[in-house]
Each structure stands twice: as C-alpha cells, then as structure tokens.
Design a protein around this motif. Structure first.
Motif, PDB file in Angstrom:
ATOM      1  N   LEU A   4       0.850  -1.186   0.000  1.00  0.00           N
ATOM      2  CA  LEU A   4       0.000   0.000   0.000  1.00  0.00           C
ATOM      3  C   LEU A   4       0.890   1.240   0.000  1.00  0.00           C
ATOM      4  CD1 LEU A   4      -2.888   1.158   0.243  1.00  0.00           C
ATOM      5  CD2 LEU A   4      -2.563   1.095   2.716  1.00  0.00           C
ATOM      6  N   LEU A   5       0.675   2.120  -0.980  1.00  0.00           N
ATOM      7  CA  LEU A   5       1.457   3.353  -1.066  1.00  0.00           C
ATOM      8  C   LEU A   5       0.743   4.529  -0.419  1.00  0.00           C
ATOM      9  CD1 LEU A   5       2.765   3.131  -4.744  1.00  0.00           C
ATOM     10  CD2 LEU A   5       3.977   2.541  -2.628  1.00  0.00           C
ATOM     11  N   SER A   6      -0.577   4.612  -0.612  1.00  0.00           N
ATOM     12  CA  SER A   6      -1.313   5.726  -0.029  1.00  0.00           C
ATOM     13  C   SER A   6      -2.772   5.343   0.192  1.00  0.00           C
ATOM     14  CB  SER A   6      -1.246   6.969  -0.936  1.00  0.00           C
ATOM     15  OG  SER A   6      -1.971   6.749  -2.124  1.00  0.00           O
ATOM     16  N   CYS A   7      -3.357   6.042   1.139  1.00  0.00           N
ATOM     17  CA  CYS A   7      -4.776   5.883   1.443  1.00  0.00           C
ATOM     18  C   CYS A   7      -5.283   7.259   1.846  1.00  0.00           C
ATOM     19  CB  CYS A   7      -4.985   4.872   2.568  1.00  0.00           C
ATOM     20  SG  CYS A   7      -6.712   4.690   3.041  1.00  0.00           S
ATOM     21  N   LYS A   8      -6.219   7.787   1.065  1.00  0.00           N
ATOM     22  CA  LYS A   8      -6.732   9.123   1.374  1.00  0.00           C
ATOM     23  C   LYS A   8      -8.165   9.256   0.904  1.00  0.00           C
ATOM     24  CE  LYS A   8      -5.086  11.256  -2.850  1.00  0.00           C
ATOM     25  NZ  LYS A   8      -4.427  12.350  -3.477  1.00  0.00           N
ATOM     26  N   PHE A   9      -8.846  10.224   1.485  1.00  0.00           N
ATOM     27  CA  PHE A   9     -10.210  10.544   1.083  1.00  0.00           C
ATOM     28  C   PHE A   9     -10.157  11.573  -0.026  1.00  0.00           C
ATOM     29  CE2 PHE A   9     -14.053  13.255   1.673  1.00  0.00           C
ATOM     30  CZ  PHE A   9     -14.976  12.326   1.245  1.00  0.00           C
ATOM     31  N   ASN A  10     -10.803  11.280  -1.138  1.00  0.00           N
ATOM     32  CA  ASN A  10     -10.890  12.208  -2.260  1.00  0.00           C
ATOM     33  C   ASN A  10     -12.231  12.923  -2.167  1.00  0.00           C
ATOM     34  OD1 ASN A  10     -11.265  13.481  -4.723  1.00  0.00           O
ATOM     35  ND2 ASN A  10     -10.199  11.879  -5.867  1.00  0.00           N
ATOM     36  N   MET A  11     -12.212  14.187  -1.814  1.00  0.00           N
ATOM     37  CA  MET A  11     -13.433  14.948  -1.604  1.00  0.00           C
ATOM     38  C   MET A  11     -14.210  15.162  -2.912  1.00  0.00           C
ATOM     39  SD  MET A  11     -13.849  18.424   0.596  1.00  0.00           S
ATOM     40  CE  MET A  11     -12.991  17.711   1.978  1.00  0.00           C
ATOM     41  N   ASP A  12     -13.515  15.171  -4.039  1.00  0.00           N
ATOM     42  CA  ASP A  12     -14.181  15.386  -5.320  1.00  0.00           C
ATOM     43  C   ASP A  12     -15.074  14.206  -5.712  1.00  0.00           C
ATOM     44  OD1 ASP A  12     -12.954  17.862  -5.628  1.00  0.00           O
ATOM     45  OD2 ASP A  12     -11.218  16.982  -6.644  1.00  0.00           O
ATOM     46  N   THR A  13     -14.662  12.996  -5.356  1.00  0.00           N
ATOM     47  CA  THR A  13     -15.419  11.803  -5.728  1.00  0.00           C
ATOM     48  C   THR A  13     -16.160  11.182  -4.551  1.00  0.00           C
ATOM     49  OG1 THR A  13     -13.519  10.364  -5.336  1.00  0.00           O
ATOM     50  CG2 THR A  13     -13.792  11.245  -7.573  1.00  0.00           C
ATOM     51  N   ALA A  14     -15.920  11.669  -3.341  1.00  0.00           N
ATOM     52  CA  ALA A  14     -16.492  11.114  -2.104  1.00  0.00           C
ATOM     53  C   ALA A  14     -16.097   9.653  -1.930  1.00  0.00           C
ATOM     54  CB  ALA A  14     -18.002  11.285  -2.063  1.00  0.00           C
ATOM     55  N   CYS A  15     -14.841   9.363  -2.258  1.00  0.00           N
ATOM     56  CA  CYS A  15     -14.326   8.001  -2.154  1.00  0.00           C
ATOM     57  C   CYS A  15     -13.026   7.975  -1.347  1.00  0.00           C
ATOM     58  CB  CYS A  15     -14.032   7.425  -3.536  1.00  0.00           C
ATOM     59  SG  CYS A  15     -15.492   7.216  -4.563  1.00  0.00           S
ATOM     60  N   VAL A  16     -12.832   6.890  -0.612  1.00  0.00           N
ATOM     61  CA  VAL A  16     -11.538   6.623   0.003  1.00  0.00           C
ATOM     62  C   VAL A  16     -10.755   5.802  -1.009  1.00  0.00           C
ATOM     63  CG1 VAL A  16     -10.323   5.403   1.845  1.00  0.00           C
ATOM     64  CG2 VAL A  16     -12.332   6.771   2.379  1.00  0.00           C
ATOM     65  N   GLU A  17      -9.578   6.295  -1.387  1.00  0.00           N
ATOM     66  CA  GLU A  17      -8.785   5.652  -2.432  1.00  0.00           C
ATOM     67  C   GLU A  17      -7.511   5.058  -1.862  1.00  0.00           C
ATOM     68  OE1 GLU A  17     -10.242   8.679  -5.945  1.00  0.00           O
ATOM     69  OE2 GLU A  17      -8.230   8.938  -5.106  1.00  0.00           O
ATOM     70  N   LEU A  18      -7.284   3.798  -2.199  1.00  0.00           N
ATOM     71  CA  LEU A  18      -6.070   3.091  -1.793  1.00  0.00           C
ATOM     72  C   LEU A  18      -5.248   2.814  -3.048  1.00  0.00           C
ATOM     73  CD1 LEU A  18      -8.636   1.756  -0.015  1.00  0.00           C
ATOM     74  CD2 LEU A  18      -6.666   0.802   1.144  1.00  0.00           C
ATOM     75  N   ARG A  19      -3.985   3.215  -3.039  1.00  0.00           N
ATOM     76  CA  ARG A  19      -3.092   2.992  -4.188  1.00  0.00           C
ATOM     77  C   ARG A  19      -1.987   2.024  -3.766  1.00  0.00           C
ATOM     78  NH1 ARG A  19      -4.428   6.613  -8.069  1.00  0.00           N
ATOM     79  NH2 ARG A  19      -5.514   8.468  -7.346  1.00  0.00           N
ATOM     80  N   PHE A  20      -1.703   1.075  -4.663  1.00  0.00           N
ATOM     81  CA  PHE A  20      -0.730   0.020  -4.376  1.00  0.00           C
ATOM     82  C   PHE A  20       0.483   0.129  -5.278  1.00  0.00           C
ATOM     83  CE2 PHE A  20      -4.840  -1.495  -2.958  1.00  0.00           C
ATOM     84  CZ  PHE A  20      -4.550  -2.009  -1.710  1.00  0.00           C
ATOM     85  N   SER A  21       1.559  -0.529  -4.882  1.00  0.00           N
ATOM     86  CA  SER A  21       2.842  -0.434  -5.584  1.00  0.00           C
ATOM     87  C   SER A  21       2.787  -1.007  -6.995  1.00  0.00           C
ATOM     88  CB  SER A  21       3.935  -1.134  -4.773  1.00  0.00           C
ATOM     89  OG  SER A  21       3.607  -2.495  -4.591  1.00  0.00           O
ATOM     90  N   ASP A  22       1.851  -1.905  -7.283  1.00  0.00           N
ATOM     91  CA  ASP A  22       1.764  -2.476  -8.630  1.00  0.00           C
ATOM     92  C   ASP A  22       0.921  -1.621  -9.578  1.00  0.00           C
ATOM     93  OD1 ASP A  22      -0.767  -2.937  -7.660  1.00  0.00           O
ATOM     94  OD2 ASP A  22      -0.803  -5.074  -8.149  1.00  0.00           O
ATOM     95  N   GLY A  23       0.490  -0.443  -9.101  1.00  0.00           N
ATOM     96  CA  GLY A  23      -0.289   0.470  -9.926  1.00  0.00           C
ATOM     97  C   GLY A  23      -1.793   0.305  -9.781  1.00  0.00           C
ATOM     98  N   SER A  24      -2.223  -0.705  -9.051  1.00  0.00           N
ATOM     99  CA  SER A  24      -3.664  -0.910  -8.874  1.00  0.00           C
ATOM    100  C   SER A  24      -4.213   0.059  -7.830  1.00  0.00           C
ATOM    101  CB  SER A  24      -3.963  -2.351  -8.479  1.00  0.00           C
ATOM    102  OG  SER A  24      -3.374  -2.667  -7.240  1.00  0.00           O
ATOM    103  N   MET A  25      -5.534   0.221  -7.872  1.00  0.00           N
ATOM    104  CA  MET A  25      -6.187   1.148  -6.963  1.00  0.00           C
ATOM    105  C   MET A  25      -7.545   0.577  -6.566  1.00  0.00           C
ATOM    106  SD  MET A  25      -7.069   5.121  -7.640  1.00  0.00           S
ATOM    107  CE  MET A  25      -8.810   5.279  -7.806  1.00  0.00           C
ATOM    108  N   ILE A  26      -7.908   0.779  -5.304  1.00  0.00           N
ATOM    109  CA  ILE A  26      -9.246   0.450  -4.819  1.00  0.00           C
ATOM    110  C   ILE A  26      -9.886   1.768  -4.414  1.00  0.00           C
ATOM    111  CG2 ILE A  26     -10.574  -0.669  -2.998  1.00  0.00           C
ATOM    112  CD1 ILE A  26      -8.414  -2.805  -2.846  1.00  0.00           C
ATOM    113  N   SER A  27     -11.115   1.972  -4.859  1.00  0.00           N
ATOM    114  CA  SER A  27     -11.855   3.175  -4.529  1.00  0.00           C
ATOM    115  C   SER A  27     -13.147   2.762  -3.832  1.00  0.00           C
ATOM    116  CB  SER A  27     -12.153   3.967  -5.808  1.00  0.00           C
ATOM    117  OG  SER A  27     -12.809   5.164  -5.505  1.00  0.00           O
ATOM    118  N   ILE A  28     -13.345   3.222  -2.601  1.00  0.00           N
ATOM    119  CA  ILE A  28     -14.533   2.884  -1.813  1.00  0.00           C
ATOM    120  C   ILE A  28     -15.497   4.060  -1.851  1.00  0.00           C
ATOM    121  CG2 ILE A  28     -15.395   2.243   0.462  1.00  0.00           C
ATOM    122  CD1 ILE A  28     -12.548   1.182   1.063  1.00  0.00           C
ATOM    123  N   ASP A  29     -16.663   3.848  -2.409  1.00  0.00           N
ATOM    124  CA  ASP A  29     -17.688   4.889  -2.500  1.00  0.00           C
ATOM    125  C   ASP A  29     -18.323   5.062  -1.121  1.00  0.00           C
ATOM    126  OD1 ASP A  29     -19.879   6.516  -2.960  1.00  0.00           O
ATOM    127  OD2 ASP A  29     -20.508   5.454  -4.767  1.00  0.00           O
TER     128      ASP A  29
END
Length: 82
Positions: A4-29
C-alpha cells in the motif's frame, strides 16, 4: 506482494482511495457504504469521522471488518424526548 502506497479521502469523488505499488487502486464509495450500513445520523457521523480522520482504518473496516457490528458497538442512539 503489492504494498500500500497511499490511502486518502478524495473529496471530489467522495471516495476513500487506496493505491498500491503495482499500480492498482481500490476506490470505496463512501456514500454508497453509508446508505447500506448506517441506519441513523449517529452512525453516519461515526463513519464520517473515520473517513476524514482515519481513512486507512475506515478502508480496513469496510474491506475486512463488519461495519454494521462496529457501528452498533460504538454508537448510542437516543431518540429525541419531548
């Protein structure tokens, strides 16, 4: 193994976004999660607190935990008395 590289709340999309070292991302609405698991204002408030102050813990709760049981344990619903 991806890290896991980062985990933050994106206020523009109202999602918590998790970014991983392999370039993948999980976005929680977060709005969808609140609509599914929060039954009252107190539970929504608890989720909002986690979103803004502890997004990693929020993501862990949603992805690996039982958010409904957590909310029942940490919130106390008191109806308005006349």
């Amino acid at each position: 193994m991806k890290m896991l590289l980062s985990c933050k709340f994106n206020m523009d999309t109202a999602c918590v976004e998790l970014r991983f070292s392999d370039g993948s991302m999980i976005s929680i609405d977060c709005i969808a999660v609140e609509n599914e698991v929060a039954d009252n204002l107190y539970e929504r408030s608890e989720l909002d607190y986690l979103i803004y102050n502890a997004p990693l813990e929020y993501a862990d709760l949603i992805l690996n935990g039982d958010p409904e049981r957590y909310l029942k344990a940490v919130t106390e619903y008191k109806p308005f008395e006349n």
